[in-house]
Design a protein around this motif. Structure first.
Motif, PDB file in Angstrom:
ATOM      1  N   HIS A 197       0.831  -1.207   0.000  1.00 48.12           N
ATOM      2  CA  HIS A 197       0.000   0.000   0.000  1.00 48.12           C
ATOM      3  C   HIS A 197       0.861   1.252   0.000  1.00 48.12           C
ATOM      4  N   ALA A 250      -1.138   4.284  -1.294  1.00 50.40           N
ATOM      5  CA  ALA A 250      -2.471   4.135  -0.685  1.00 50.40           C
ATOM      6  C   ALA A 250      -2.314   4.269   0.826  1.00 50.40           C
ATOM      7  N   TYR A 251      -2.072   5.515   1.290  1.00 52.99           N
ATOM      8  CA  TYR A 251      -1.721   5.728   2.691  1.00 52.99           C
ATOM      9  C   TYR A 251      -2.848   5.407   3.664  1.00 52.99           C
ATOM     10  N   SER A 252      -4.101   5.607   3.256  1.00 52.55           N
ATOM     11  CA  SER A 252      -5.178   5.344   4.218  1.00 52.55           C
ATOM     12  C   SER A 252      -5.247   3.853   4.553  1.00 52.55           C
ATOM     13  N   GLU A 253      -5.107   2.995   3.536  1.00 46.99           N
ATOM     14  CA  GLU A 253      -5.089   1.547   3.807  1.00 46.99           C
ATOM     15  C   GLU A 253      -3.878   1.188   4.663  1.00 46.99           C
ATOM     16  N   HIS A 273      -2.373   3.069   6.771  1.00 51.93           N
ATOM     17  CA  HIS A 273      -2.673   3.524   8.127  1.00 51.93           C
ATOM     18  C   HIS A 273      -3.538   2.532   8.870  1.00 51.93           C
ATOM     19  N   ALA A 274      -4.606   2.088   8.221  1.00 50.02           N
ATOM     20  CA  ALA A 274      -5.558   1.185   8.882  1.00 50.02           C
ATOM     21  C   ALA A 274      -4.849  -0.094   9.309  1.00 50.02           C
ATOM     22  N   SER A 305      -1.608  -0.708   9.658  1.00 50.08           N
ATOM     23  CA  SER A 305      -0.565  -0.483  10.660  1.00 50.08           C
ATOM     24  C   SER A 305      -1.188  -0.320  12.036  1.00 50.08           C
TER      25      SER A 305
END
Lengths: 224, 363
Positions: free
Chosen positions: A187, A192-195, A197-198, A200
């Motif tokens: 990601h 795809a930083y939001s994925e 983040h989720a 992690s």
């Protein structure tokens, strides 16, 4: 179909860590026992081998595993002719790799626990009529309980955090080898930083809860 | 080999800086003390008997059965030997309660073991109130009692005890001794008791094996052994003579009891004694002084007429004088100066004044 992002890789990671720790406890127990009690000259070379994954870059382990487990490798080859499928880029291959990679995290705490038991309780068990195997399960294992908890937690946690070896041996196959660390990397690579983040966050919170649970139970068990 | 022998053993064992060369034969009743200073090989000998130490050249026969025979390569492992062992430290399993510890041994009873009554052992050792506790909640003496119960209840043919009092402090030791004496009295299991304390030996043992530098140097009944000036026993600080006696009368007014012994009638404190009770009289060599004439108007109550049989140097300032009173040996320790002033010689008649006597109830 709507999917919770990261759940698949997360569950696969748990499965991998779970299977790995089971295999490691079963294989690690006799190895740690032998290391703790042997007077053989092979003890120190064996200890060095067990500790290798601590110092080697995961890429080195991964590279050798890729060769050994591959269809032409001396483990992968026979495996291929026996089962019809390769060991590399499969879940089974990941288990083999993880077992090797997390070996010191299980064997060392167990070895320390067995060493600290010493001869005294075992001799007491023998003169009470317990055969060596009986004495091992009824005296040594219960007395090494803290070592087992430490070994299980460290081995499990270390497998959760595995990345390099998996990337080398397992690649990135959804449902088969795409564990959470790989998914996060993927990601981030694709911005795809939001994925990322989720996933992690899931791993962070989960790891924290596991460790907290272990430390609190361990404290409660202290008066053995 | 004597007819009442339960155990015959011969071991030869080489360790880096220690050589064990032991031969012993143990009677099938009572307590056999194995006495020697630290490093004399007592514990190693006991570990050989238990099967925890393996000597290549060794023979061990118990009750007619070979447990070890070096010439045939026979070695029965520790867990098959019907023995009970009590270590210096109690070694109760810390993860089990006292009762679970005891059950651990009972469950693993060896086939040849004798039946033992659980309740009786619990009563003799007074551990009923400790049964459900974990070892770390017990005092050293309580742990050791638990360990003895665990060892006894496996129904052993032999109970091996390796300095069971050494980890206890002085007060605990004194408290513990009666339990050991009751064990000896009420349970018929022969005991091999290793110690470096002559006091424990004289209070407990009937038979004695003496060890020095890894060798068994003598073995015989306790009283015979104590009467030999050639053995290091007589040179111990608290060398003692042990004599059997029977109470033949009690003087309530003065609180004294008359005890009939082989060396004559002795007066002792009547405290706790009843008529006809059997006991062992302990007379320390340093409490026996000698006089050439019958002492008149002496405050010493116990004066025994005897003949000197042997004199041996003990320390640069002291000598041991072995006396024979009616064919019973009595050891006296006097200064070399007194010995020379009185010109003591074997064969001379003397009067032994016994300044104090300690007692042990006989079994």
């Amino acid at each position: 179909m709507m999917e919770i992002p990261g759940l698949g890789p997360f569950l696969l990671t748990l499965k991998l860590a779970g299977v790995t720790i089971m295999v490691l406890l079963i294989l690690g127990t006799p190895l740690a026992w032998w290391l703790a009690r042997t007077r053989s000259r092979l003890k120190m070379p064996m200890e060095a081998i067990v500790a290798l994954p601590l110092v080697l870059p995961p890429t080195v382990i991964g590279f050798y595993l890729l060769i050994v487990l591959g269809p032409q490798g001396f483990i992968g080859g026979p495996w291929m002719s026996l089962t019809g499928s390769a060991l590399t880029f499969t879940f089974t291959g990941l288990v083999v790799a993880s077992v090797l990679y997390s070996l010191p995290f299980v064997v060392q705490p167990l070895q320390n626990a067995f060493e600290s038991i010493g001869d005294a309780p075992l001799e007491a068990a023998w003169v009470s009529g317990a055969r060596p195997l009986d004495a091992f399960f009824t005296v040594a294992v219960p007395l090494a309980r803290r070592g087992y908890i430490t070994a299980a937690v460290l081995g499990f946690a270390h497998t959760l955090g595995e990345f390099g070896v998996i990337l080398m041996v397992g690649g990135n196959i959804p449902g088969e080898t795409r564990v959470i660390s790989i998914a996060i990397y993927d990601h981030v690579e694709t911005m795809a930083y939001s994925e990322a983040h989720a996933m992690s966050a899931i791993l962070l919170v989960f790891s924290f809860i596991v460790l907290l649970g272990v430390y609190t139970t361990n404290r409660r068990w202290r008066p053995l | 080999m004597t007819t009442d022998e339960i155990l015959y053993a011969r071991f030869s064992l080489q360790r880096s800086n220690f050589h064990l060369d032991a031969e012993l034969s143990i009677p099938n009743h009572g307590v056999t003390g194995v006495f020697g200073h630290s490093g004399s090989g007592k514990t190693t000998l006991l570990r050989c008997l238990a099967g925890l130490e393996r000597s290549d050249r060794g023979q061990l026969r118990v009750d007619g059965i070979h447990w070890q025979d070096g010439s045939k390569g026979l070695f029965m492992p520790a867990y098959q030997r019907p023995i009970g062992m009590v270590f210096q430290e109690a070694r109760l399993f810390p993860h089990l309660t006292v009762l679970e510890n005891i059950r651990y041994g009972i469950k693993r009873k060896r086939t040849e073991s004798k039946p033992v009554d659980l309740d009786h052992v619990i009563e003799v050792l007074a551990i009923e109130h400790l049964l459900n506790r974990k070892p770390d909640k017990l005092s050293g003496g309580e742990q050791q009692r638990g360990a003895i119960a665990r060892a006894l209840l496996t129904g052993p043919k032999l109970l091996l005890m390796d300095e069971p009092l050494s980890a206890l402090d002085g007060a605990c030791k004194a408290e513990f001794m009666p339990f050991l004496q009751r064990l000896h009295n009420e349970l018929l299991t022969p005991i091999i008791y290793v110690t470096h304390s002559l006091g424990e030996i004289t209070q407990l043992a009937d038979h004695l094996v003496l060890m020095e530098n890894g060798k068994t140097i003598a073995s015989s009944p306790l009283d015979t052994m104590l009467a030999r000036l050639d053995l290091p026993l007589a040179r111990e600080e608290d060398a003692v003579t042990v004599i059997n006696g029977v109470v033949s009368g009690i003087d309530r007014q003065y609180g004294l009891a008359q005890v009939e012994t082989a060396i004559g009638i002795l007066y002792v404190e009547a405290q706790g004694l009843s008529d006809h009770s059997q006991l062992k009289v302990h007379i320390h060599a340093r409490d026996v002084s000698l006089s050439l004439k019958q002492p008149e108007s002496s405050s010493t109550l116990n004066i025994v007429e005897a003949r000197i049989s042997e004199i041996a140097e003990c320390t640069p300032t002291q000598v041991n004088v072995m006396l024979m009173a009616d064919d019973t040996p009595l050891l006296s320790r006097v200064t070399r100066l007194s010995c020379d002033r009185l010109d003591l010689q074997p064969g001379m008649k003397v009067y032994a004044q016994i300044k104090s006597i300690s007692l042990k109830r006989s079994f």
